[in-house]
Design a protein around this motif. Sequence first.
Motif, PDB file in Angstrom:
ATOM      1  N   CYS A 259       0.823  -0.920   0.263  1.00 14.83           N
ATOM      2  CA  CYS A 259      -0.394  -0.793   0.267  1.00 14.83           C
ATOM      3  C   CYS A 259       1.527   1.095  -0.218  1.00 14.83           C
ATOM      4  N   TRP A 260       2.001   1.044   0.886  1.00 11.20           N
ATOM      5  CA  TRP A 260       2.270   2.057   0.950  1.00 11.20           C
ATOM      6  C   TRP A 260       3.741   2.644  -0.538  1.00 11.20           C
ATOM      7  N   ALA A 261       3.966   1.496  -0.795  1.00 10.36           N
ATOM      8  CA  ALA A 261       4.739   2.028  -2.406  1.00 10.36           C
ATOM      9  C   ALA A 261       3.774   2.253  -3.624  1.00 10.36           C
ATOM     10  N   VAL A 262       2.756   1.649  -3.284  1.00 12.80           N
ATOM     11  CA  VAL A 262       1.292   2.158  -4.409  1.00 12.80           C
ATOM     12  C   VAL A 262       1.191   3.604  -3.917  1.00 12.80           C
ATOM     13  N   CYS A 263       1.352   3.968  -2.812  1.00 10.69           N
ATOM     14  CA  CYS A 263       1.303   5.494  -2.603  1.00 10.69           C
ATOM     15  C   CYS A 263       2.236   6.201  -3.053  1.00 10.69           C
ATOM     16  N   SER A 264       3.393   5.941  -3.219  1.00 17.50           N
ATOM     17  CA  SER A 264       4.615   6.540  -3.459  1.00 17.50           C
ATOM     18  C   SER A 264       4.832   6.752  -4.739  1.00 17.50           C
ATOM     19  N   THR A 265       4.662   5.140  -5.158  1.00 15.73           N
ATOM     20  CA  THR A 265       4.443   5.263  -6.355  1.00 15.73           C
ATOM     21  C   THR A 265       3.532   6.613  -7.794  1.00 15.73           C
ATOM     22  N   LEU A 266       2.275   6.729  -7.058  1.00 12.87           N
ATOM     23  CA  LEU A 266       1.374   7.491  -7.294  1.00 12.87           C
ATOM     24  C   LEU A 266       1.666   9.352  -7.433  1.00 12.87           C
ATOM     25  N   TYR A 267       2.239   9.024  -7.001  1.00 14.24           N
ATOM     26  CA  TYR A 267       3.411  10.785  -6.474  1.00 14.24           C
ATOM     27  C   TYR A 267       4.602  10.538  -6.969  1.00 14.24           C
ATOM     28  N   SER A 268       4.755   9.605  -6.951  1.00 13.20           N
ATOM     29  CA  SER A 268       6.667   9.224  -7.827  1.00 13.20           C
ATOM     30  C   SER A 268       6.536  10.218  -8.911  1.00 13.20           C
ATOM     31  N   LEU A 269       8.112  11.039  -9.299  1.00 16.07           N
ATOM     32  CA  LEU A 269       8.699  12.368 -10.136  1.00 16.07           C
ATOM     33  C   LEU A 269       8.674  10.991 -11.675  1.00 16.07           C
ATOM     34  N   SER A 270       8.842   9.399 -11.614  1.00 22.13           N
ATOM     35  CA  SER A 270       8.458   8.958 -12.703  1.00 22.13           C
ATOM     36  C   SER A 270       7.628   7.918 -12.308  1.00 22.13           C
ATOM     37  N   VAL A 271       6.130   8.433 -12.692  1.00 18.45           N
ATOM     38  CA  VAL A 271       5.641   7.093 -12.151  1.00 18.45           C
ATOM     39  C   VAL A 271       5.566   5.434 -13.544  1.00 18.45           C
TER      40      VAL A 271
ATOM     41  N   ASP B 161      10.416  18.947   1.604  1.00 18.34           N
ATOM     42  CA  ASP B 161       8.817  18.667   1.361  1.00 18.34           C
ATOM     43  C   ASP B 161       8.255  17.748   2.197  1.00 18.34           C
ATOM     44  N   THR B 162       7.996  17.815   2.688  1.00 18.53           N
ATOM     45  CA  THR B 162       6.897  17.293   4.211  1.00 18.53           C
ATOM     46  C   THR B 162       6.031  15.796   3.300  1.00 18.53           C
ATOM     47  N   THR B 163       5.581  15.687   2.142  1.00 18.00           N
ATOM     48  CA  THR B 163       4.821  14.742   1.314  1.00 18.00           C
ATOM     49  C   THR B 163       6.351  13.565   0.945  1.00 18.00           C
ATOM     50  N   ARG B 164       7.259  14.472   0.542  1.00 18.19           N
ATOM     51  CA  ARG B 164       8.752  13.774   0.055  1.00 18.19           C
ATOM     52  C   ARG B 164       9.169  12.916   1.127  1.00 18.19           C
ATOM     53  N   ALA B 165       9.290  13.703   2.058  1.00 16.91           N
ATOM     54  CA  ALA B 165      10.139  12.627   3.508  1.00 16.91           C
ATOM     55  C   ALA B 165       8.654  11.426   3.936  1.00 16.91           C
ATOM     56  N   LEU B 166       7.023  11.779   3.712  1.00 15.07           N
ATOM     57  CA  LEU B 166       6.675  10.938   3.772  1.00 15.07           C
ATOM     58  C   LEU B 166       6.957   9.541   3.166  1.00 15.07           C
ATOM     59  N   LEU B 167       6.685  10.281   1.707  1.00 14.27           N
ATOM     60  CA  LEU B 167       6.220   9.192   0.572  1.00 14.27           C
ATOM     61  C   LEU B 167       7.654   8.464  -0.652  1.00 14.27           C
ATOM     62  N   GLY B 168       8.632   9.587  -0.368  1.00 12.50           N
ATOM     63  CA  GLY B 168       9.647   9.811  -1.138  1.00 12.50           C
ATOM     64  C   GLY B 168       9.415  10.343  -2.519  1.00 12.50           C
ATOM     65  N   TYR B 169      10.330   9.763  -3.805  1.00 16.16           N
ATOM     66  CA  TYR B 169      10.178  10.178  -4.970  1.00 16.16           C
ATOM     67  C   TYR B 169       9.979   9.507  -5.978  1.00 16.16           C
ATOM     68  N   GLY B 170       9.837   8.103  -4.883  1.00 13.26           N
ATOM     69  CA  GLY B 170       9.773   7.406  -6.367  1.00 13.26           C
ATOM     70  C   GLY B 170       9.993   6.224  -6.175  1.00 13.26           C
ATOM     71  N   LEU B 171       9.475   4.782  -5.890  1.00 19.05           N
ATOM     72  CA  LEU B 171      10.654   3.482  -6.396  1.00 19.05           C
ATOM     73  C   LEU B 171      11.688   3.519  -7.919  1.00 19.05           C
ATOM     74  N   GLY B 172      12.489   3.710  -8.062  1.00 13.60           N
ATOM     75  CA  GLY B 172      13.370   3.269  -8.871  1.00 13.60           C
ATOM     76  C   GLY B 172      13.898   5.243  -9.223  1.00 13.60           C
ATOM     77  N   THR B 173      13.168   5.747  -9.189  1.00 13.21           N
ATOM     78  CA  THR B 173      14.169   7.181  -9.819  1.00 13.21           C
ATOM     79  C   THR B 173      15.426   7.567  -9.632  1.00 13.21           C
ATOM     80  N   PHE B 174      16.084   7.055  -8.348  1.00 11.73           N
ATOM     81  CA  PHE B 174      17.790   7.965  -8.037  1.00 11.73           C
ATOM     82  C   PHE B 174      17.961   7.226  -8.970  1.00 11.73           C
ATOM     83  N   ARG B 175      18.170   6.229  -9.709  1.00  8.62           N
ATOM     84  CA  ARG B 175      19.302   5.630 -11.104  1.00  8.62           C
ATOM     85  C   ARG B 175      18.624   6.000 -11.836  1.00  8.62           C
TER      86      ARG B 175
END
Length: 468
Positions: free
Chosen positions: A88-100, A323-337
Amino acid sequence: MAVILILQFVIVVSMVRASREHLENALPVFSFFVVLMPLESRLVIPGAFDFNTMRVSLLTLLILYFIRKEKTDYSPIPLKSLMLLNVCWAVCSTLYSLSVVTSVKQLIAQVLEYYLLYFLFIRILTRLQTLYNIVFAISMAMGLCCVFSLLEAYANWSILRIFPANLWITYNGGLDPLYIEWGRGLRVRSTFPHPILFGDALAMSIPLTLYLQSIWENKRQRALLWLSLALMIWAIYKTSSRGPWIVTGLCCVLLFILINNRVRKYLAVTAVLCAIVVVSRPGIWQTIADLYQSSTDPNSPVGASYLYRDTLTEAVKAAVSKDTTRALLGYGLGTFRELGLDINFLDVTQRWYTCDDNWDLFLYEIGYVGTFLTGILLASPLWIAFRSYRLLPSPENRLSGVLLISLAAFDLLLMSVAGYSWGQQGYLAWILISLVVCHSRLALQVEGPNRVLDEETRGLHEYDLDFA
């Protein structure tokens, strides 16, 4: 392309053949290929995803699970709630990702595949002997990986060359899959994406192989285990990876303390033989000493890598704190690489696309809450293994102790490389997590005359242990 298709066909046929009598007989075959096969063995579907051999193996196992329809255990699945929270948390992070799109792909690879693997093992595995066969298959796969590393070290040839060049993971401008680093020379990687990842898998597998050697009865297979162990020790040295060296040493100390059977004698003999080799080959000791010296010199590339990890942690914390939202959800799976992060390192600001600490990577991609949930999820199997070690009667509790050591090694090594979803060791870790849970249930199961356990295991009495 033909090589990849042939390998995938061999995997499917091998698993189908192994499952003809019992579905769970396919689990050791599955484990062998998942640990062995490189990321280069994949079919690229443009605009979609890569169909690698791990996914072929997992899909084959899933299809067989539905086709065979064997009697299975429908009791509650341990860790299920934690997994659902993580999904559930990964899905929420994905919806707010820099690269969905990237995050969706990583959601499939990093969350759904691992949890599906776990589910299938929990539902399919019903016999204790199969569990030991899986550990043996892992040792054999790592032994074969070490054979491939021999070719790297002494023939300057990588097994990865059999795959199309456009699929190679390289570090020299795409010229060759061999990993050659200034100051350390050639570092073996076998079928793994990086020498450190190969070292991580070896650090996890050496305790398993040592323990299996102490209880296995088949002489031919014992010989293969000794050969694999010798090759693993040689290969982990040739990776020139400090983290795996340190963690392997810690694992051996824990193995000596926790496992009170023949493994202590084997550890002592192995240590003496290694000491003899180091003394008789001064070049080995000199290599270790030089690496240590370089590690303490901040002006050397090797020493700078330590400093980079500290700088990385501070940069990631600063990035998610904007950003508070980024602190909670991050920037999205796979976005760093994919997108990288601007990091000021040694008074030079540049964009980095590699994260040498997976816990920092968790923080950047899924935020503080996601990192906390993932940490709890990865720590829970350690607690289950520890409880099994404490509560199960001897000698069957020993395997729980060994699995505890190997999984603790994986969690520690996440501090030195982003190895959770990059390389085979992530799949290996989730196989071991599945074995921890299954072993707590199957430890006292009575088996037939061909079981692999030592004689003292045969007199165990019933013992109820429920981790659901």
